[in-house]
Design a protein around this motif. Structure first.
Motif, mmCIF file in Angstrom:
data_model
loop_
_atom_site.group_PDB
_atom_site.id
_atom_site.type_symbol
_atom_site.label_atom_id
_atom_site.label_comp_id
_atom_site.label_asym_id
_atom_site.label_seq_id
_atom_site.Cartn_x
_atom_site.Cartn_y
_atom_site.Cartn_z
ATOM 1 N N VAL A 73 0.856 -1.184 0.000
ATOM 2 C CA VAL A 73 0.000 0.000 0.000
ATOM 3 C C VAL A 73 0.895 1.239 0.000
ATOM 4 C CG1 VAL A 73 -1.783 1.267 1.249
ATOM 5 C CG2 VAL A 73 -1.823 -1.246 1.224
ATOM 6 N N ILE A 74 0.657 2.152 -0.949
ATOM 7 C CA ILE A 74 1.466 3.364 -1.097
ATOM 8 C C ILE A 74 0.548 4.581 -1.084
ATOM 9 C CG2 ILE A 74 3.092 4.625 -2.565
ATOM 10 C CD1 ILE A 74 3.865 1.929 -3.806
ATOM 11 N N GLU A 75 0.827 5.531 -0.201
ATOM 12 C CA GLU A 75 0.050 6.768 -0.160
ATOM 13 C C GLU A 75 0.502 7.660 -1.322
ATOM 14 O OE1 GLU A 75 -1.228 10.313 2.986
ATOM 15 O OE2 GLU A 75 0.457 8.985 3.450
ATOM 16 N N GLU A 76 -0.419 8.022 -2.189
ATOM 17 C CA GLU A 76 -0.048 8.755 -3.397
ATOM 18 C C GLU A 76 0.356 10.195 -3.105
ATOM 19 O OE1 GLU A 76 -2.592 6.182 -6.681
ATOM 20 O OE2 GLU A 76 -3.348 8.163 -6.075
ATOM 21 N N LYS A 77 -0.185 10.800 -2.090
ATOM 22 C CA LYS A 77 0.144 12.187 -1.776
ATOM 23 C C LYS A 77 1.617 12.339 -1.425
ATOM 24 C CE LYS A 77 -1.112 15.976 1.370
ATOM 25 N NZ LYS A 77 -2.003 16.368 2.509
ATOM 26 N N THR A 78 2.157 11.385 -0.709
ATOM 27 C CA THR A 78 3.546 11.453 -0.261
ATOM 28 C C THR A 78 4.463 10.494 -1.004
ATOM 29 O OG1 THR A 78 3.155 9.783 1.449
ATOM 30 C CG2 THR A 78 2.783 12.092 2.051
ATOM 31 N N ASN A 79 3.865 9.565 -1.751
ATOM 32 C CA ASN A 79 4.593 8.493 -2.429
ATOM 33 C C ASN A 79 5.349 7.609 -1.428
ATOM 34 O OD1 ASN A 79 5.122 7.138 -4.868
ATOM 35 N ND2 ASN A 79 7.174 8.036 -4.979
ATOM 36 N N GLU A 80 4.858 7.575 -0.194
ATOM 37 C CA GLU A 80 5.469 6.755 0.854
ATOM 38 C C GLU A 80 4.778 5.397 0.927
ATOM 39 O OE1 GLU A 80 7.993 7.176 3.192
ATOM 40 O OE2 GLU A 80 8.607 8.866 1.941
ATOM 41 N N ILE A 81 5.592 4.363 1.097
ATOM 42 C CA ILE A 81 5.041 3.027 1.308
ATOM 43 C C ILE A 81 4.470 2.957 2.720
ATOM 44 C CG2 ILE A 81 5.587 0.566 1.490
ATOM 45 C CD1 ILE A 81 7.828 1.066 -0.559
ATOM 46 N N ALA A 82 3.195 2.658 2.813
ATOM 47 C CA ALA A 82 2.579 2.495 4.130
ATOM 48 C C ALA A 82 3.006 1.173 4.743
ATOM 49 C CB ALA A 82 1.061 2.569 4.027
ATOM 50 N N TYR A 83 2.969 0.108 3.951
ATOM 51 C CA TYR A 83 3.427 -1.204 4.406
ATOM 52 C C TYR A 83 3.385 -2.188 3.248
ATOM 53 C CZ TYR A 83 -1.668 -1.779 5.037
ATOM 54 O OH TYR A 83 -3.033 -1.793 4.863
ATOM 55 N N THR A 84 4.085 -3.312 3.457
ATOM 56 C CA THR A 84 4.092 -4.441 2.532
ATOM 57 C C THR A 84 3.966 -5.702 3.359
ATOM 58 O OG1 THR A 84 5.679 -3.212 1.161
ATOM 59 C CG2 THR A 84 5.297 -5.513 0.590
ATOM 60 N N VAL A 85 3.070 -6.600 2.959
ATOM 61 C CA VAL A 85 2.843 -7.799 3.763
ATOM 62 C C VAL A 85 2.266 -8.904 2.891
ATOM 63 C CG1 VAL A 85 0.479 -7.172 4.463
ATOM 64 C CG2 VAL A 85 1.881 -8.625 5.969
ATOM 65 N N ARG A 86 2.598 -10.142 3.222
ATOM 66 C CA ARG A 86 1.915 -11.276 2.597
ATOM 67 C C ARG A 86 0.676 -11.578 3.427
ATOM 68 N NH1 ARG A 86 3.245 -14.795 -1.151
ATOM 69 N NH2 ARG A 86 5.479 -14.299 -1.037
ATOM 70 N N ILE A 87 -0.482 -11.456 2.797
ATOM 71 C CA ILE A 87 -1.720 -11.644 3.547
ATOM 72 C C ILE A 87 -1.982 -13.125 3.745
ATOM 73 C CG2 ILE A 87 -2.607 -9.477 2.617
ATOM 74 C CD1 ILE A 87 -4.558 -11.215 0.920
ATOM 75 N N ASN A 88 -2.897 -13.419 4.618
ATOM 76 C CA ASN A 88 -3.271 -14.803 4.911
ATOM 77 C C ASN A 88 -4.657 -15.056 4.341
ATOM 78 O OD1 ASN A 88 -3.158 -17.363 5.914
ATOM 79 N ND2 ASN A 88 -3.614 -16.811 8.031
ATOM 80 N N GLY A 89 -4.725 -15.708 3.188
ATOM 81 C CA GLY A 89 -6.015 -15.975 2.556
ATOM 82 C C GLY A 89 -6.150 -15.261 1.228
ATOM 83 N N LYS A 90 -7.398 -14.993 0.861
ATOM 84 C CA LYS A 90 -7.671 -14.378 -0.439
ATOM 85 C C LYS A 90 -8.445 -13.080 -0.332
ATOM 86 C CE LYS A 90 -7.592 -18.661 -3.125
ATOM 87 N NZ LYS A 90 -8.311 -19.502 -4.120
ATOM 88 N N SER A 91 -8.615 -12.582 0.893
ATOM 89 C CA SER A 91 -9.286 -11.295 1.063
ATOM 90 C C SER A 91 -8.548 -10.479 2.113
ATOM 91 C CB SER A 91 -10.748 -11.482 1.468
ATOM 92 O OG SER A 91 -10.846 -12.096 2.729
#
Length: 626
Positions: A566-584
Motif C-alpha cells: 500500500v502506497i500513499e499517493e500524496k507522499t509516495n510513501e510506502i505504508a506497508y508491505t505484507v503477505r496476507i493470509n487468505g484471499k481477502s
C-alpha cells in the motif's frame, strides 16, 4: 546435491606460527574448573590431534552454504589444508578445500585458527551429512547441514544471550533442553564471550559449550560489545575513540581484532547487504537469512550508533557517561543522534519490500529498542537515542516485523510505540545464559503506569521508559522473583537465566514466545516456563497502529496468500508491505486520500492506482484476478 562437485576452491598459503598454550585441567561439570582466573590468562585445552577441530557454524541461503570452522591452535608441523566432504550414495565426496587462517588478532600473538567454506549451488532441498577433514585425515568433525524446512508449518528459533565468563561450567542443561525442542535456527544475540583481549580462548570455550547444537543446525551469532573487547559499544561508524572508555564513540580494540572477532562469530552469515567497510576498514555483516519461509534481517545496532559524548559533551564530567547521575533521560534527546544509521535503514526498507518465498519477517539484533529496566537512564540501551529508535521501529513495522534480541540480562516481551502506545511491533529480549549483572523491571513512583494490564506479574501495562519511549510491558523475568525447586541447583533459574524459543506458525500467522529457566527445560521433572510466558501474538500485531480509515476490501482469485503493498499517493510513501493470509484483505490506512495498491508478485502482480479511502465499516469491494 546440485553441482557440489565443482565449487570454486580457493587456497591461501599463510606462514606457520607456533603458539605456547597454558593448560588447565577440567573438572566434572566444568570446562576449565572453578578456579579459572578470567583476568590473568585464557587457557586452551591440550587436545589430541584427532580433536583439533573445535566446532563449526553454518548457514544456507539462496543456494549458498557458508561454514566457519574453528580449530584449536595447531602445531608448527600440522597440515593447514582442510577439506569439506558430504555423503552421497553412501560415499564421501570432497566438495571444497581451504587453508587454516592464521591471521593475527593483534594482541599476545593470538591467531585466528579458523577458515571459511563458501559453496555455491548448494541443494537446499535435502539434508546433507558432512565432515571436515584436517591434519592429513587425522582430525575429522561432522554433523548435519539441514535442508531448508520450507514444508514445515511451524518454524522454531532458539535464542541465547550473555554467556558470561562468571560461569565456565558446561551448558549441558541448555543443550539438552534445546535438543528436545529441536529448533530450525539457533540465534546467539551477542556477548558470546566476555574477555576483552583474548577472544580465542573464550571462543573455544563457547564452542565446547554449544558445539553439539551448532554442528547440526544453522546458526546466527552476532558479536556485541564484550565480544568486540569493550564494556559498552557505540561504534560511531568505526571511528577510533579518544575517551578511555570510548564514550565518545568508536572501537577501543584494534581494527584487526574487531575484524577477527566478526569473522570468527559471523563469517558464516550470508553475504552482507552492502560490504563497504566503515572507518578503520572495520567490516560490516548486516544481511538477511531465510529459513523455512521466515525472513530474518540481521542488523548491527551498535556499529553506527553515536557515543554519548559526541552528542552531549557536557556528560564528560560524569564518572560514567553511559549511566549519568542527576540527569533525566528525557533531557538526553537529539534528532541528530544516530542509532542504526542511514545504511541499515535503507537495508530495512529494501528488505521489508522483498517477499519472495517469505511468509513472515523478523529482525535479529543485539538488543531491543527500549530501556526495559528502571534503575536510571542507560545510554548503552537502545532506548537511546529516542529519535533513532523511533526511525528504526517505523521502518520495521512497515513489514510487520517481529524483533528478537538480547543483551539486557532481563527477559522481556514489549509492544513498542512511536507516537502512540502499541503502534509499532513486538520485541522479545531473550534471557541471559549467565546473569552476572542483574537488571530489574520494577516501576514505582518514578514510573507510574499510563494503563495497567492484569496478569501473573507486577508492572504490566503502558509505561514511558527512562527516555520517554512508549512501551507496553507484557512479561519480564526479574532476578529473584521466581523460586525454582531447590534441587534445580546453582541459583541459575532464580537469577532469571535461560533461553528463548520462538515458534512461527505460518498457517495461523502467529508468533509464540517461550522463556525457559536454566535447569527446567523440556526433559526435566520440573519443566516449566517463567511466569508470564508463553505469549502468542499475531503477525499483524507488529503494526499495531489503529486505522483512521480503510481502503475497499480486496477479494483475490488465482492466488492464495498474495503480497499486498500500500502506497500513499500524496507522499509516495510506502505504508506497508505484507503477505496476507487468505484471499481477502481490507487494507488499513492512517490518512484519507488516494492510494496505490500492488497485489501479487512477479508476472502476476497487479497495480491499482487512485484507490480512495472509505469510512471504517464501508462495504466496497475490489475484485482482483491474478
Amino acid at each position: 546435491m546440485k553441482n557440489l562437485l565443482s565449487p570454486l576452491i580457493v587456497t591461501i598459503v599463510l606462514p606457520i606460527f607456533s603458539l605456547t598454550i597454558p593448560v588447565h585441567t577440567a573438572k566434572a561439570d566444568s570446562v576449565y574448573g572453578d578456579d579459572f582466573n578470567h583476568h590473568k590468562f585464557v587457557p586452551h585445552k591440550d587436545v589430541a590431534d584427532k580433536d583439533k577441530i573445535c566446532f563449526v557454524l553454518y548457514t544456507t541461503h539462496n543456494d549458498i552454504m557458508k561454514m566457519v570452522v574453528q580449530f584449536y591452535p595447531l602445531d608448527a608441523d600440522d597440515s593447514r589444508t582442510v577439506h569439506l566432504e558430504v555423503q552421497q550414495g553412501g560415499e564421501w565426496k570432497r566438495i571444497a578445500t581451504e587453508t587454516v587462517r592464521e591471521d593475527d588478532y593483534g594482541v599476545y600473538d593470538e591467531k585466528a585458527w579458523n577458515l571459511r567454506f563458501r559453496v555455491e549451488n548448494w541443494d537446499m532441498s535435502q539434508d546433507a551429512n558432512y565432515r571436515v577433514v584436517a591434519l592429513d585425515g587425522v582430525a575429522t568433525y561432522g554433523g548435519l547441514i539441514r535442508k531448508d524446512p520450507i514444508e514445515k508449518n511451524e518454524i522454531v528459533v532458539a535464542g541465547f544471550s550473555c554467556n558470561s565468563w562468571k560461569d565456565l561450567h558446561t551448558r549441558q542443561d541448555v543443550v539438552d533442553a534445546v535438543n528436545i525442542q529441536d529448533p530450525d535456527l539457533l540465534f546467539f544475540a551477542g556477548d558470546q564471550i566476555y574477555h576483552h583481549t583474548h577472544h580465542l580462548g573464550e571462543w573455544l570455550i563457547f564452542g565446547e559449550q554449544f558445539g553439539e547444537l551448532t554442528r547440526n543446525r544453522p546458526t546466527v551469532a552476532i558479536p556485541d560489545d564484550h565480544d568486540a573487547g569493550q564494556g559498552n559499544l557505540w561504534g560511531s561508524s568505526g571511528k577510533k575513540p579518544k575517551h578511555r572508555k570510548a564514550h565518545d564513540g568508536g572501537y577501543q580494540r584494534e581494527p584487526q581484532y574487531v575484524n577477527e572477532v566478526q569473522f570468527a562469530q559471523s563469517g558464516n552469515l550470508p553475504d552482507p547487504y552492502d560490504p563497504t567497510p566503515v572507518q578503520q576498514w572495520i567490516g560490516v555483516y548486516y544481511t538477511s537469512l531465510k529459513v523455512g519461509g521466515i525472513d530474518f534481517a540481521i542488523i548491527e545496532d551498535r556499529k553506527f550508533k553515536n557515543g554519548p559524548l559526541e552528542i552531549f559533551p557536557e556528560l564528560a564530567s560524569q564518572e560514567r557517561a553511559d549511566t549519568p547521575k542527576g540527569v533525566k533521560g528525557e533531557d538526553l534527546q537529539s534528532e541528530e543522534a544516530v542509532l542504526l544509521g542511514e545504511r541499515q535503514l535503507a537495508f530495512l526498507k529494501d528488505w521489508g519490500q522483498n517477499w519472495e518465498g517469505v511468509e513472515m519477517k523478523t529482525v535479529l539484533s543485539q538488543t531491543i529498542f527500549a530501556q526495559a529496566q528502571t534503575k536510571g537512564p542507560d545510554l548503552d540501551s537502545n532506548g537511546w537515542p529516542s529519535a533513532g529508535r523511533n526511525r528504526a521501529l517505523a521502518e520495521m513495522r512497515k513489514s510487520f516485523a517481529f524483533h528478537l534480541a538480547g543483551d539486557q540480562h532481563l527477559a522481556s516481551v514489549i509492544h513498542h510505540g512511536v507516537d502512540e502506545f502499541g503502534d509499532a511491533g513486538y520485541s522479545f529480549c531473550v534471557p541471559a545464559v549467565v546473569n552476572h549483572f542483574p537488571r530489574r523491571w520494577s516501576p514505582g513512583k518514578n514510573f507510574p503506569p499510563v494503563r495497567t494490564i492484569d496478569g501473573p506479574l507486577k508492572g504490566l501495562g503502558d509505561y514511558f521508559d527512562n527516555f520517554k519511549n512508549r512501551i507496553t510491558m507484557h512479561a519480564h523475568a526479574n532476578p529473584g522473583a521466581f523460586s525454582p525447586p531447590v534441587h534445580v541447583g546453582n541459583d541459575r533459574a532464580r537469577m532469571g537465566t535461560g533461553h528463548a524459543i520462538v515458534r512461527f506458525n505460518k498457517a495461523e500467522r502467529s508468533i509464540t514466545m517461550e522463556c525457559w529457566p536454566r535447569g527446567m527445560g523440556p526433559g526435566t521433572e520440573d519443566a516449566r516456563q517463567y511466569p508470564g510466558w508463553p505469549i502468542t501474538i499475531s503477525q499483524m500485531d507488529n503494526y499495531g497502529k489503529e486505522a483512521t480509515t480503510h481502503l475497499p476490501e480486496l477479494k483475490i482469485t488465482g492466488q492464495s496468500n498474495p503480497v499486498v503493498q500500500v502506497i500513499e499517493e500524496k507522499t509516495n510513501e510506502i505504508a506497508y508491505t505484507v503477505r496476507i493470509n487468505g484471499k481477502s484483505f481490507r487494507p488499513k490506512v492512517f490518512a484519507s486520500g488516494t492510494y496505490t495498491i500492488h497485489v501479487g508478485e512477479g508476472d502476476k502482480r497487479k497495480t491499482l492506482k487512485g484507490v480512495k479511502t472509505e469510512d471504517i465499516g464501508g462495504d466496497k469491494v475490489i475484485e482482483i484476478e491474478l
